[in-house]
Write an enzyme that holds these catalytic residues in place. Structure first.
Site, mmCIF file in Angstrom:
data_model
loop_
_atom_site.group_PDB
_atom_site.id
_atom_site.type_symbol
_atom_site.label_atom_id
_atom_site.label_comp_id
_atom_site.label_asym_id
_atom_site.label_seq_id
_atom_site.Cartn_x
_atom_site.Cartn_y
_atom_site.Cartn_z
ATOM 1 N N HIS A 188 0.812 -1.224 0.000
ATOM 2 C CA HIS A 188 0.000 0.000 0.000
ATOM 3 C C HIS A 188 0.846 1.274 0.000
ATOM 4 O O HIS A 188 0.355 2.337 0.345
ATOM 5 C CB HIS A 188 -0.952 0.015 1.207
ATOM 6 C CG HIS A 188 -2.091 -0.952 1.072
ATOM 7 N ND1 HIS A 188 -2.952 -1.266 2.105
ATOM 8 C CD2 HIS A 188 -2.523 -1.681 0.015
ATOM 9 C CE1 HIS A 188 -3.851 -2.142 1.683
ATOM 10 N NE2 HIS A 188 -3.610 -2.410 0.421
ATOM 11 N N CYS A 227 5.078 11.268 -8.148
ATOM 12 C CA CYS A 227 4.557 12.257 -9.093
ATOM 13 C C CYS A 227 3.329 11.672 -9.780
ATOM 14 O O CYS A 227 3.422 10.617 -10.427
ATOM 15 C CB CYS A 227 5.612 12.605 -10.136
ATOM 16 S SG CYS A 227 4.953 13.682 -11.433
ATOM 17 N N ALA A 236 -0.326 -8.293 19.564
ATOM 18 C CA ALA A 236 0.776 -8.689 18.681
ATOM 19 C C ALA A 236 2.109 -8.735 19.417
ATOM 20 O O ALA A 236 2.928 -9.625 19.171
ATOM 21 C CB ALA A 236 0.852 -7.725 17.495
HETATM 22 P P1 OAD Z 1 -7.869 -2.530 10.319
HETATM 23 O O1 OAD Z 1 -7.979 -1.310 11.153
HETATM 24 O O2 OAD Z 1 -8.950 -2.813 9.343
HETATM 25 O O3 OAD Z 1 -7.712 -3.814 11.251
HETATM 26 C C1 OAD Z 1 -6.790 -3.833 12.309
HETATM 27 C C2 OAD Z 1 -6.805 -5.206 12.929
HETATM 28 O O4 OAD Z 1 -5.808 -5.232 13.930
HETATM 29 C C3 OAD Z 1 -8.124 -5.586 13.597
HETATM 30 O O5 OAD Z 1 -8.524 -6.869 13.158
HETATM 31 C C4 OAD Z 1 -7.782 -5.593 15.108
HETATM 32 O O6 OAD Z 1 -8.484 -6.610 15.818
HETATM 33 C C5 OAD Z 1 -6.300 -5.884 15.076
HETATM 34 N N1 OAD Z 1 -5.561 -5.358 16.236
HETATM 35 C C6 OAD Z 1 -5.730 -4.178 16.881
HETATM 36 N N2 OAD Z 1 -4.829 -4.028 17.855
HETATM 37 C C7 OAD Z 1 -4.048 -5.143 17.842
HETATM 38 C C8 OAD Z 1 -2.931 -5.608 18.626
HETATM 39 N N3 OAD Z 1 -2.416 -4.879 19.609
HETATM 40 N N4 OAD Z 1 -2.397 -6.815 18.306
HETATM 41 C C9 OAD Z 1 -2.902 -7.573 17.307
HETATM 42 N N5 OAD Z 1 -3.943 -7.198 16.534
HETATM 43 C C10 OAD Z 1 -4.507 -6.002 16.793
HETATM 44 O O7 OAD Z 1 -6.430 -2.442 9.579
HETATM 45 P P2 OAD Z 1 -5.912 -3.235 8.308
HETATM 46 O O8 OAD Z 1 -6.470 -4.601 8.253
HETATM 47 O O9 OAD Z 1 -4.441 -3.077 8.277
HETATM 48 O O10 OAD Z 1 -5.480 0.843 3.423
HETATM 49 O O11 OAD Z 1 -6.534 -2.364 7.151
HETATM 50 C C11 OAD Z 1 -6.249 -2.694 5.815
HETATM 51 C C12 OAD Z 1 -6.181 -1.454 4.973
HETATM 52 O O12 OAD Z 1 -7.370 -0.668 5.174
HETATM 53 C C13 OAD Z 1 -5.081 -0.478 5.359
HETATM 54 O O13 OAD Z 1 -3.837 -0.801 4.763
HETATM 55 C C14 OAD Z 1 -5.572 0.840 4.855
HETATM 56 C C15 OAD Z 1 -7.004 0.722 5.333
HETATM 57 O O14 OAD Z 1 -7.942 1.457 4.685
HETATM 58 C C16 OAD Z 1 -5.371 2.015 2.768
HETATM 59 O O15 OAD Z 1 -5.338 3.105 3.322
HETATM 60 C C17 OAD Z 1 -5.294 1.851 1.287
#
Ligand code: OAD
Length: 229
Positions: free
Chosen positions: A105, A113, A215
């Protein structure tokens, strides 16, 4: 376990380093709407708002330090160099811990650019209308993959995934494609799958096993097991 490991990380791995997740309670997408800050249309409409959003996130990421989960994955990769870490995160915490990662990402630390796709190291604070170092167009933007855009390195990632013996997803909600589809690809290919997350997710049923816990504890414990320590 012998064989190749492919790991996908999401915002949850950086949560304990103080960087917000997106969809949890108080997550980034509860305070900002995706349509306002994370699409090419938003940048065309209101570049100042988009730059301000990413400037704030870049400043926050620059202050953050890796936690025990980032460190454990770097140790795993050092001990088993064919381990591939793919991240959806745009922070640099995996690298700061010493790992080599594929950023699907994009990265907060890079500028892109919009006219000629040239990339360079972003200043801490990007300004609207900043010019491209190569073609001179006033169209510098954060090198972040926005909604509606194709994530980077997909072919390389899928090649690694299909060559893997174990796929592990850490700290990701499994809701954003194409990353959300990796577990299904792995299953179809008969690859063992493990999810590590603070809690069970909507995607948990797709994995062979789910390990729950923060984590910073769950990842080092899993890595210890993988390294037979
Ligand atoms: P999310 O915010 O959707 O999910 C975060 C996950 O981390 C959830 O399932 C939580 O349960 C878990 N979580 C939170 N705290 C934690 C901890 N201390 N230890 C372990 N797990 C924990 O984030 P992503 O899945 O990364 O994209 O989101 C995917 C994409 O959506 C991102 O890359 C971003 C976003 O929109 C773009 O901006 C293009």
């Amino acid at each position: 376990m012998d064989g190749k490991i492919v790991i996908l990380t999401g915002a949850g791995i950086s949560a304990e380093s103080g960087l917000g997740t997106f969809r949890d309670k108080d997550g980034i997408w509860t305070k900002h709407s995706i349509e306002d800050v994370a699409t090419p249309e938003a940048f065309a409409r209101d570049p100042a708002r988009v730059q301000a959003f990413y400037n704030a996130r870049r400043a926050q990421a620059a202050e953050a330090t890796p936690n025990a989960a980032h460190v454990a994955l770097a140790e795993l990769q050092a001990a088993r160099p064919d381990t591939v870490i793919v991240t959806q995160n745009v922070d640099g915490l995996h690298e700061a811990a010493g790992a080599k990662v594929i950023h699907m990402h994009g990265e907060l630390s890079r500028a892109l650019c919009a006219a000629c796709r040239h990339r360079w190291d972003a200043p801490l604070e990007m300004r609207v209308g900043e010019t491209c170092l190569l073609c001179g167009a006033p169209e510098a933007r954060p090198d972040i993959v926005w909604f509606g855009e194709m994530p980077y390195h997909m072919e390389e990632i899928l090649d690694h995934l299909l060559d893997a013996d174990l796929f592990v997803a850490i700290g990701t909600s499994g809701l954003v494609y194409p990353a959300a589809g990796f577990v299904e690809e792995a299953r179809i290919a008969g690859i063992d799958t493990v999810e590590i997350n603070l809690e069970a997710t909507e995607a948990s049923a797709l994995f062979d096993r789910t390990v729950t816990g923060p984590a910073s504890e769950a990842v080092p414990a899993w890595v210890k097991g993988m390294l037979g320590r």
